[in-house]
Design a protein around this motif. Structure first.
Motif, mmCIF file in Angstrom:
data_model
loop_
_atom_site.group_PDB
_atom_site.id
_atom_site.type_symbol
_atom_site.label_atom_id
_atom_site.label_comp_id
_atom_site.label_asym_id
_atom_site.label_seq_id
_atom_site.Cartn_x
_atom_site.Cartn_y
_atom_site.Cartn_z
ATOM 1 N N ARG A 27 28.899 33.691 24.635
ATOM 2 C CA ARG A 27 29.704 33.069 25.674
ATOM 3 C C ARG A 27 29.871 33.935 26.917
ATOM 4 N NH1 ARG A 27 34.614 30.737 21.802
ATOM 5 N NH2 ARG A 27 33.307 29.368 20.509
ATOM 6 N N SER A 28 29.432 35.171 26.863
ATOM 7 C CA SER A 28 29.567 36.070 28.005
ATOM 8 C C SER A 28 28.302 36.912 28.127
ATOM 9 C CB SER A 28 30.784 36.988 27.830
ATOM 10 O OG SER A 28 30.554 37.898 26.760
ATOM 11 N N LYS A 29 28.199 37.617 29.236
ATOM 12 C CA LYS A 29 27.053 38.503 29.435
ATOM 13 C C LYS A 29 26.973 39.542 28.325
ATOM 14 C CE LYS A 29 25.202 41.830 32.797
ATOM 15 N NZ LYS A 29 25.386 42.425 34.136
ATOM 16 N N GLU A 350 35.602 33.150 33.002
ATOM 17 C CA GLU A 350 34.843 32.275 32.115
ATOM 18 C C GLU A 350 33.690 31.615 32.845
ATOM 19 O OE1 GLU A 350 33.836 30.745 28.510
ATOM 20 O OE2 GLU A 350 35.386 32.201 29.010
ATOM 21 N N GLY A 351 33.921 31.143 34.048
ATOM 22 C CA GLY A 351 32.834 30.503 34.779
ATOM 23 C C GLY A 351 31.729 31.478 35.114
ATOM 24 N N ARG A 354 29.642 32.342 32.003
ATOM 25 C CA ARG A 354 28.651 31.312 31.677
ATOM 26 C C ARG A 354 27.473 31.373 32.643
ATOM 27 N NH1 ARG A 354 33.364 28.075 30.732
ATOM 28 N NH2 ARG A 354 33.188 27.219 32.852
ATOM 29 N N GLU A 355 27.759 31.642 33.917
ATOM 30 C CA GLU A 355 26.693 31.724 34.910
ATOM 31 C C GLU A 355 25.754 32.887 34.605
ATOM 32 O OE1 GLU A 355 24.374 30.637 38.007
ATOM 33 O OE2 GLU A 355 26.103 29.538 37.224
ATOM 34 N N VAL A 357 25.244 34.270 31.664
ATOM 35 C CA VAL A 357 24.477 33.922 30.464
ATOM 36 C C VAL A 357 23.301 33.041 30.839
ATOM 37 C CG1 VAL A 357 24.527 32.610 28.301
ATOM 38 C CG2 VAL A 357 26.373 34.214 28.830
ATOM 39 N N ARG A 358 23.547 32.033 31.703
ATOM 40 C CA ARG A 358 22.454 31.159 32.130
ATOM 41 C C ARG A 358 21.371 31.952 32.858
ATOM 42 N NH1 ARG A 358 26.621 27.231 33.009
ATOM 43 N NH2 ARG A 358 26.926 27.979 35.167
ATOM 44 N N ARG A 361 19.421 33.919 30.380
ATOM 45 C CA ARG A 361 18.610 32.989 29.576
ATOM 46 C C ARG A 361 17.359 32.563 30.353
ATOM 47 N NH1 ARG A 361 22.534 29.341 27.737
ATOM 48 N NH2 ARG A 361 22.699 30.545 25.807
#
Length: 530
Positions: A27-29, A350-351, A354-355, A357-358, A361
């Protein structure tokens, strides 16, 4: 053979399931890149053993045993020795740094262009390591399913990219634990005793083979020395290995868990050499020693167990491939792309998590596609991997260990060490041949001389930078759960300089957030306050 196929297919499906499970935890870096820095002793030991014991250790280790006997264990021995040295002497301080990449460590310790240059070398090394592993497991797919090389690379690459991109290090950790278990059962508990029994036991093996097959140094002292320089020292500085150290939840886990993994490597080394020696008794006329593993699995094991042991070989290669892939993507995104864009650390939350992580990815997907493309294009990657290892050790070993052990080392000295070692390695490979031993010898000597002489000839590192570094190394400089990504978490020693508006302010900010690119050069201190 249908049973063996079913075992392997179920194993591959299980990897994808664990990848999906890991995605729910990323859920996080920090979760995505270093498993939240939360691994305990069992998971840390298993995943560390899985990453270092790849195709060279399994298929290559058996092949060396076939060719040289028990002294063929030296390749994997040196890997184990390197992991033991890393765990006992360096893992605690590396873990306390709480960064994500080796280049961020260099930036924190030195600052400036040394980190950028090292990131380029590390990216090339991890890319070629992933390519080599990809071609290795594609060969196994070819043997198992009889499909052509390109299709095998695409199939294996799709599986590794999928579970790696889904959950990052959490997915890779879970799959590595499965791969560690399969390796242990398949190679140590099944193939080793069965091969020895099939060969008639140790007495029969000794009677049929020359005495030098049971000599510890028949492979040659120079070969052992070269293995130490390349593999033992390579274990100390590789991004793929450091990224696993970052996953430990404490210094104690990093030290003791890594020691357990290194000890396991030593046992694995002996097992591979013994299996290869048994294969020499059973099949003395193989054209290629690296065929020994597949041949003895095919001839000595019954249906079902054969599939499990082939899955063990596949596990060894895929664990190395996934570890190299996430390391390559981490360097590409957090070192090279971040510096190219010139961005500072992003605000957390949190936002933002997620960014990030994306973003990571996406880079795994991009680097995975690059690995597949290079794997299809190259026929022989041994020379390419040798180039990468020679540049890694010859160029980066001295500046990295110098930064950890020698306070007088400077950024200019680090850059000189990288440049001198890299240029010498390339020149020596051009003169002596890529596979010669001399490039790594000359590269290390040139890097050491340049690093020491240039560091002594230039001004010492800014005392504020060294103070911030020392606080981070001792674990006293963290101002949050993850100092590598904490906004504005300047170490205490650096805070007064920033508050007073001294020239050290920009350096302190960079030390607080190693993920940020280095700022403009800092004027040297007025006097040496060491």
């Amino acid at each position: 053979m249908a049973v063996d196929y079913a075992v392997i297919v179920l194993y591959l499906a299980g990897l994808l399931v664990m990848g999906w499970w890991g995605m729910r935890r990323a859920r996080s870096k920090s979760d995505f890149l270093v498993a939240g820095r939360r691994l305990g002793p069992a998971m840390y030991s298993g995943t560390m053993a899985a990453i270092v014991l790849g195709g060279a250790s399994t298929i290559g280790g058996v092949g060396l045993g076939y060719q040289y006997g028990l002294s063929g264990a030296w390749l994997v021995f040196t890997i184990g020795f390197g992991l033991l040295a890393l765990s006992v002497f360096f893992s605690a301080r590396i873990s306390r740094l709480r960064v994500y990449t080796v280049a961020q460590m260099l930036d924190l310790r030195y600052g400036g262009s040394a980190a950028t240059v090292s990131a380029v070398v590390m990216w090339a090394y991890t890319l070629m390591l992933a390519v080599t592993s990809t071609i290795a497991y594609a060969t196994i797919f070819d043997v198992i399913f009889g499909i052509d090389r390109v299709a095998a690379i695409a199939l294996g690459g799709a599986v590794v990219i999928c579970y790696s991109a889904l959950g990052g290090m959490w997915s890779i950790t879970l799959t590595d634990m499965a791969q560690f278990a399969v390796q242990t059962v398949g190679v140590l508990l099944l193939l080793l005793p069965i091969a020895v029994v099939k060969a008639g036991g140790f007495a029969q093996m000794a009677a049929e083979l020359p005495d030098d097959y049971f000599s510890p140094m028949s492979i040659g002292a120079q070969t052992v020395f070269t293995y130490v320089l390349i593999y033992s020292f390579g274990m100390l500085i590789g991004q793929d290995i450091w990224q696993r150290v970052f996953t430990a939840r404490s210094d104690r886990v990093a030290r003791l868990g890594g020691t357990a993994a290194g000890t396991y490597c030593l046992a694995y080394a002996v097992a591979g050499a013994v299996i290869g020696t048994a294969a020499r008794v059973l099949h003395p006329d193989l054209a290629d020693p690296d065929e020994a593993f597949a041949v003895i699995v095919d001839q000595a094991l019954p249906v079902g167990l054969k599939g499990l042991v082939l899955a063990a070989a596949l596990s060894a290669v895929m664990s190395t491939s996934s570890g190299a892939l996430i390391a390559c993507a981490t360097v590409a995104n957090n070192d090279l792309w971040a510096r190219l864009r010139g961005r500072a650390a992003e605000a957390r939350g949190e936002g933002a998590g997620r960014e990030e992580v994306r973003g990571n990815r996406v880079f795994i997907l991009l680097m995975g596609l690059a690995v597949v493309a290079v794997s299809v294009a190259l026929n022989d990657v041994v020379e390419a991997l040798t180039v990468a290892y020679n540049l890694l050790v010859g160029g980066l070993l001295v500046p990295i260990l110098g930064g950890l052990l020698w306070k007088r080392g400077t950024a200019t000295g680090a850059l000189a060490g990288i440049a001198a070692g890299g240029v010498t390695v390339v020149a020596s490979m051009a003169w002596n041949g890529i596979l010669a031993d001399e490039p790594i010898y000359y590269g290390l000597l040139a890097s050491l001389a340049a690093h020491v002489l240039v560091s002594l000839a230039t001004r010492p590192t800014d005392p504020a930078v060294l103070a911030a570094w020392q606080q981070r190394v001792t674990g006293a400089g963290a101002a949050g759960a993850d100092p590598a990504g904490a906004p504005g978490a300047a170490p205490a020693a650096a805070a007064p300089a920033a508050a007073a508006g001294t020239p050290h302010a920009t350096t302190s900010a960079s030390a607080a957030d190693p993920t940020a690119p280095a700022s403009a050069p800092v004027p040297p201190p007025r006097k040496d306050t060491r």
